[in-house]
Motif scaffolding. Structure first.
Motif, PDB file in Angstrom:
ATOM      1  N   UNK A  71      75.858  -1.908  95.699  1.00 26.86           N
ATOM      2  CA  UNK A  71      75.244  -1.067  94.676  1.00 26.86           C
ATOM      3  C   UNK A  71      73.738  -1.233  94.718  1.00 26.86           C
ATOM      4  N   UNK A  72      73.047  -0.125  94.632  1.00 27.56           N
ATOM      5  CA  UNK A  72      71.590  -0.154  94.502  1.00 27.56           C
ATOM      6  C   UNK A  72      71.216  -0.086  93.026  1.00 27.56           C
ATOM      7  N   UNK A  73      71.966   0.710  92.253  1.00 27.90           N
ATOM      8  CA  UNK A  73      71.606   0.911  90.844  1.00 27.90           C
ATOM      9  C   UNK A  73      71.846  -0.330  89.988  1.00 27.90           C
ATOM     10  N   UNK A  74      72.683  -1.257  90.433  1.00 25.15           N
ATOM     11  CA  UNK A  74      72.953  -2.462  89.644  1.00 25.15           C
ATOM     12  C   UNK A  74      71.966  -3.588  89.920  1.00 25.15           C
ATOM     13  N   UNK A  75      71.036  -3.365  90.841  1.00 21.12           N
ATOM     14  CA  UNK A  75      70.015  -4.378  91.112  1.00 21.12           C
ATOM     15  C   UNK A  75      69.028  -4.356  89.947  1.00 21.12           C
ATOM     16  N   UNK A  76      68.763  -5.510  89.315  1.00 18.74           N
ATOM     17  CA  UNK A  76      67.817  -5.541  88.196  1.00 18.74           C
ATOM     18  C   UNK A  76      66.445  -5.010  88.608  1.00 18.74           C
ATOM     19  N   UNK A  77      65.771  -4.357  87.677  1.00 18.98           N
ATOM     20  CA  UNK A  77      64.492  -3.709  87.959  1.00 18.98           C
ATOM     21  C   UNK A  77      63.443  -4.695  88.485  1.00 18.98           C
ATOM     22  N   UNK A  78      63.482  -5.941  88.034  1.00 17.43           N
ATOM     23  CA  UNK A  78      62.487  -6.902  88.499  1.00 17.43           C
ATOM     24  C   UNK A  78      62.713  -7.330  89.951  1.00 17.43           C
ATOM     25  N   UNK A  79      63.889  -7.053  90.505  1.00 17.34           N
ATOM     26  CA  UNK A  79      64.194  -7.412  91.889  1.00 17.34           C
ATOM     27  C   UNK A  79      63.871  -6.284  92.868  1.00 17.34           C
ATOM     28  N   UNK A  80      63.659  -5.080  92.348  1.00 14.41           N
ATOM     29  CA  UNK A  80      63.419  -3.922  93.201  1.00 14.41           C
ATOM     30  C   UNK A  80      61.934  -3.797  93.481  1.00 14.41           C
ATOM     31  N   UNK A  81      61.604  -3.612  94.752  1.00 14.21           N
ATOM     32  CA  UNK A  81      60.205  -3.375  95.103  1.00 14.21           C
ATOM     33  C   UNK A  81      59.995  -1.869  95.110  1.00 14.21           C
ATOM     34  N   UNK A  82      59.149  -1.415  94.210  1.00 16.63           N
ATOM     35  CA  UNK A  82      58.891   0.010  94.099  1.00 16.63           C
ATOM     36  C   UNK A  82      57.935   0.439  95.203  1.00 16.63           C
ATOM     37  N   UNK A  83      58.349   1.436  95.990  1.00 20.89           N
ATOM     38  CA  UNK A  83      57.425   1.947  96.985  1.00 20.89           C
ATOM     39  C   UNK A  83      56.687   3.124  96.365  1.00 20.89           C
ATOM     40  N   UNK A  84      55.391   3.245  96.640  1.00 18.20           N
ATOM     41  CA  UNK A  84      54.609   4.302  96.017  1.00 18.20           C
ATOM     42  C   UNK A  84      55.040   5.679  96.509  1.00 18.20           C
ATOM     43  N   UNK A  85      54.974   6.634  95.615  1.00 13.02           N
ATOM     44  CA  UNK A  85      55.294   8.011  95.949  1.00 13.02           C
ATOM     45  C   UNK A  85      54.004   8.708  96.343  1.00 13.02           C
ATOM     46  N   UNK A  86      54.018   9.352  97.486  1.00  9.73           N
ATOM     47  CA  UNK A  86      52.829  10.054  97.949  1.00  9.73           C
ATOM     48  C   UNK A  86      52.904  11.505  97.508  1.00  9.73           C
ATOM     49  N   UNK A  87      51.841  11.953  96.851  1.00 11.00           N
ATOM     50  CA  UNK A  87      51.770  13.326  96.376  1.00 11.00           C
ATOM     51  C   UNK A  87      50.588  13.993  97.056  1.00 11.00           C
ATOM     52  N   UNK A  88      50.837  15.142  97.643  1.00 11.07           N
ATOM     53  CA  UNK A  88      49.776  15.910  98.277  1.00 11.07           C
ATOM     54  C   UNK A  88      49.164  16.815  97.213  1.00 11.07           C
TER      55      UNK A  88
END
Length: 134
Positions: A71-88
């Protein structure tokens, strides 16, 4: 690296199907079902994951044959490394700058009228299909 239920590990997406993604973790491959990717409804999994993506997963099950449910959704938020979203931003500006204000307003009005017509049709069909008074 232990592959026990409840372990949170980093893996690599190796294959994507309509029903989920296969992620390699510690030399073994497990399935992240489409319902375990996000809390929100996902229609197209390929908009969320790509092959070779690095993801944090939680082991939620291992059956007798050694197949892992992840599961990806059950990983606690503090354990997930957020990758930046690139917006043009320039692309967004080009979309709107090519239209004059009057053109944008007429487009908005047309879309609004179409949505209102659809809404009224939906309400009318509900009324017709409902219970009748006797």
């Amino acid at each position: 690296m232990t592959l026990q239920v409840g372990s949170i590990l980093e893996g690599t997406v190796v294959n994507i199907t309509n029903f989920g993604a296969f992620v390699e973790v510690g030399g073994k491959t497990g399935l992240v079902h489409i319902s375990e990717i996000s809390n929100a409804y996902i229609k197209d999994i390929k908009k969320h994951l790509k092959e070779q993506d690095k993801v944090k997963v939680k082991v939620i099950g291992v059956d007798d044959n050694g197949r892992m449910s992840l599961s990806i959704r059950q990983v606690p938020a503090d354990k997930v490394s957020q990758k930046p979203v690139e917006i043009d931003w320039d692309k967004e500006k080009r979309k709107t700058s090519s239209l004059s204000f009057e053109d944008m307003m007429s487009k908005f009005t047309k879309e609004s009228e179409e949505k209102m017509q659809d809404l009224k049709r939906g309400q009318d069909s509900k009324r017709k299909g409902g219970y009748s008074k006797r």
